[in-house]
Design an enzyme around this catalytic site. Sequence first.
Site, PDB file in Angstrom:
ATOM      1  N   GLU A   1     -24.978 -14.102  19.272  1.00 56.22           N
ATOM      2  CA  GLU A   1     -26.256 -13.381  19.329  1.00 56.22           C
ATOM      3  C   GLU A   1     -26.249 -12.106  18.481  1.00 56.22           C
ATOM      4  OE1 GLU A   1     -27.283 -12.991  23.495  1.00 56.22           O
ATOM      5  OE2 GLU A   1     -27.673 -15.136  23.662  1.00 56.22           O
TER       6      GLU A   1
ATOM      7  N   GLN B   1     -17.394 -11.064  30.573  1.00 55.01           N
ATOM      8  CA  GLN B   1     -18.238 -11.402  31.719  1.00 55.01           C
ATOM      9  C   GLN B   1     -17.486 -12.104  32.840  1.00 55.01           C
ATOM     10  OE1 GLN B   1     -21.390 -13.094  28.858  1.00 55.01           O
ATOM     11  NE2 GLN B   1     -22.570 -12.346  30.583  1.00 55.01           N
TER      12      GLN B   1
ATOM     13  N   TYR C   1     -33.584 -19.060  25.922  1.00 57.04           N
ATOM     14  CA  TYR C   1     -33.896 -18.802  27.331  1.00 57.04           C
ATOM     15  C   TYR C   1     -35.384 -18.878  27.621  1.00 57.04           C
ATOM     16  CZ  TYR C   1     -29.070 -17.424  28.022  1.00 57.04           C
ATOM     17  OH  TYR C   1     -27.700 -17.428  28.093  1.00 57.04           O
TER      18      TYR C   1
ATOM     19  N   GLU D   1     -23.651  -9.917  34.142  1.00 59.39           N
ATOM     20  CA  GLU D   1     -24.787 -10.065  33.235  1.00 59.39           C
ATOM     21  C   GLU D   1     -25.117  -8.723  32.574  1.00 59.39           C
ATOM     22  OE1 GLU D   1     -26.171 -12.515  31.796  1.00 59.39           O
ATOM     23  OE2 GLU D   1     -27.580 -11.168  30.791  1.00 59.39           O
TER      24      GLU D   1
ATOM     25  N   HIS E   1     -17.806 -11.941  21.281  1.00 62.67           N
ATOM     26  CA  HIS E   1     -18.896 -11.963  22.260  1.00 62.67           C
ATOM     27  C   HIS E   1     -19.002 -10.580  22.881  1.00 62.67           C
ATOM     28  CE1 HIS E   1     -21.436 -14.808  24.877  1.00 62.67           C
ATOM     29  NE2 HIS E   1     -21.773 -13.583  25.190  1.00 62.67           N
TER      30      HIS E   1
ATOM     31  N   GLU F   1     -26.231 -21.827  24.551  1.00 64.22           N
ATOM     32  CA  GLU F   1     -26.641 -21.175  25.809  1.00 64.22           C
ATOM     33  C   GLU F   1     -28.055 -21.576  26.170  1.00 64.22           C
ATOM     34  OE1 GLU F   1     -26.289 -16.919  26.164  1.00 64.22           O
ATOM     35  OE2 GLU F   1     -24.434 -16.935  25.002  1.00 64.22           O
TER      36      GLU F   1
HETATM   37  C1  JJW Z   1     -37.339  -4.007  28.141  1.00 68.98           C
HETATM   38  C2  JJW Z   1     -37.008  -4.383  26.719  1.00 68.98           C
HETATM   39  O1  JJW Z   1     -36.171  -5.560  26.746  1.00 68.98           O
HETATM   40  C3  JJW Z   1     -35.747  -5.937  25.440  1.00 68.98           C
HETATM   41  C4  JJW Z   1     -34.986  -7.210  25.517  1.00 68.98           C
HETATM   42  O2  JJW Z   1     -33.802  -7.012  26.363  1.00 68.98           O
HETATM   43  C5  JJW Z   1     -32.953  -8.080  26.447  1.00 68.98           C
HETATM   44  C6  JJW Z   1     -31.946  -8.051  27.391  1.00 68.98           C
HETATM   45  C7  JJW Z   1     -31.096  -9.111  27.515  1.00 68.98           C
HETATM   46  C8  JJW Z   1     -31.245 -10.214  26.682  1.00 68.98           C
HETATM   47  C9  JJW Z   1     -30.375 -11.373  26.817  1.00 68.98           C
HETATM   48  C10 JJW Z   1     -29.456 -11.622  27.801  1.00 68.98           C
HETATM   49  N1  JJW Z   1     -29.010 -12.863  27.550  1.00 68.98           N
HETATM   50  C11 JJW Z   1     -28.062 -13.662  28.347  1.00 68.98           C
HETATM   51  C12 JJW Z   1     -26.735 -13.458  27.643  1.00 68.98           C
HETATM   52  N2  JJW Z   1     -26.682 -14.144  26.336  1.00 68.98           N
HETATM   53  C13 JJW Z   1     -25.275 -14.063  26.006  1.00 68.98           C
HETATM   54  C14 JJW Z   1     -24.541 -14.232  27.318  1.00 68.98           C
HETATM   55  O3  JJW Z   1     -23.560 -13.235  27.397  1.00 68.98           O
HETATM   56  C15 JJW Z   1     -25.602 -14.035  28.414  1.00 68.98           C
HETATM   57  O4  JJW Z   1     -25.131 -13.162  29.422  1.00 68.98           O
HETATM   58  N3  JJW Z   1     -29.564 -13.334  26.456  1.00 68.98           N
HETATM   59  N4  JJW Z   1     -30.431 -12.445  26.013  1.00 68.98           N
HETATM   60  C16 JJW Z   1     -32.234 -10.229  25.700  1.00 68.98           C
HETATM   61  C17 JJW Z   1     -33.107  -9.156  25.587  1.00 68.98           C
END
Ligand code: JJW
EC number: 3.2.1.21
Length: 448
Positions: free
Chosen positions: A166, A20, A296, A405, A121, A352
């Site tokens: 994650e 990133q 989050y 992102e 990551h 995070e």
């Molecule tokens: C329409 C359906 O949608 C389903 C869920 O779709 C998502 C997308 C994104 C996330 C997501 C992104 N982030 C932030 C990152 N965490 C690690 C770090 O690299 C940050 O950039 N956390 N969770 C979760 C769920």
Amino acid sequence: MTIFQFPQDFRWGTATASYQIEGAAQEGGRGVSIWDTFARTPGKVFNGDNGDVACDSYHRYEEDIALMKKLGINTYRFSIAWPRIIPDGDGEINREGLDFYHRFVDALLDAGIEPFLTLYHWDLPQTLEDDGGWGNRRTVDAFVKYAEVIFKEFSGKINFWLTFNEPWCIAFLSNMLGIHAPGNKDVQTAINVAHGLLVAHGKAVQSFRRMGITGQIGIAPNVCWAEPYSKSAEDQAACDRSIALNTDWFLDPIYKGSYPQFLVDWFAEAGATVPIQDGDMEIISEPIDLLGINYYTMGINRHNPDAGVLQSEEMNMGLIKTDIGWPVESRGLYEFMHYLQKYGNVDVYITENGACINDDLENGKINDDRRISYYEQHLAQIHRIINDGINLKGYMAWSLMDNYEWAEGYRMRFGLVHVDFRSLVRTPKESFYWYQSVIKNNWLEIRN
Ligand SMILES: CCOCCOc1ccc(-c2cn(C[C@@H]3NC[C@@H](O)[C@H]3O)nn2)cc1
């Protein structure tokens, strides 16, 4: 005005990740990762954005560390790009990649900042994905080889270690929903990936212990806290499934040596089973020292047979949202941390937490009041959690600076520091100065 005082030894930090922020994707002997490939696949990433340049932190890390010193953090979470260390995944070691991270870690230590390392990551070497990825034991063994190289190189310099960031995103977001790299849409593949990374985690922890590496090691699940849309048992069960797939699916094997049976049965109904081999669960449950928790937002969910394999639909309750569309609801962090106590009062770091607020420069400043408000609410919950006697030991804001992102590309901004992705100029936002004050005082002032 209310003042929340934090413990004297509380760790204050920020977090980033290699793909990133680094850029230099074709420099320093780096190999190709699955995100290089995914970003170049039409339609996968907004605007076709990729990490070729990103924040150019590969070349500008001294400037980044100067910003960290100015911010006053004592802890910085980052990740090492596996493709910089073993470019083809499990072959020759790239000395130039190790030397880069030694320069970086030494500069952090010289600045009085504790490195908090994530081994993986999401930037898997493409050669391993081409051969089945995390579902193939070759990748598991390759991760252990990579981890052992890093353990040996950085033992004594690094004292905080995370194996995976994650795991739900690695397995289910990326292989069942297809939203992240490599973009598979198959529940069995996702379950195979989840199991493979858990075995890799356990083997790496066993190596860490056997090699006598300094410090503490753990893993960083992301949280999906959910509460029922109605009082019906069906809606509560839908919430239980959502929460458990992000948390219990990974922490039960680690802390209990078995998967949550109710979810195993649920997936069996969908025709998917966990590919457990003899000895796997003993390996996975090698004791760990800490947990990273990424939080989050939270959801209000209901049962819906048409809402994917989990049949759990998140409802739009009209809450204030960040610019990525996630409701601002800090209460879920408090509820989740109490839910987590079922694994014991383990040492936890928030690795995070942050808000996507896409404010731009106005007269040389970014008045990101909404981000400050988000942090105020979440740090107030952190204070409540600590006051309840939970071993919450530190907090890392996501993120130090605007960065790539993932599938959203560069349009979604989580940084305390604004990055102009054309000039790469960094500009601290008002939230940077607010966080600087919280760290300096080690207390939070809530405007009543
Ligand atoms: C329409 C359906 O949608 C389903 C869920 O779709 C998502 C997308 C994104 C996330 C997501 C992104 N982030 C932030 C990152 N965490 C690690 C770090 O690299 C940050 O950039 N956390 N969770 C979760 C769920």
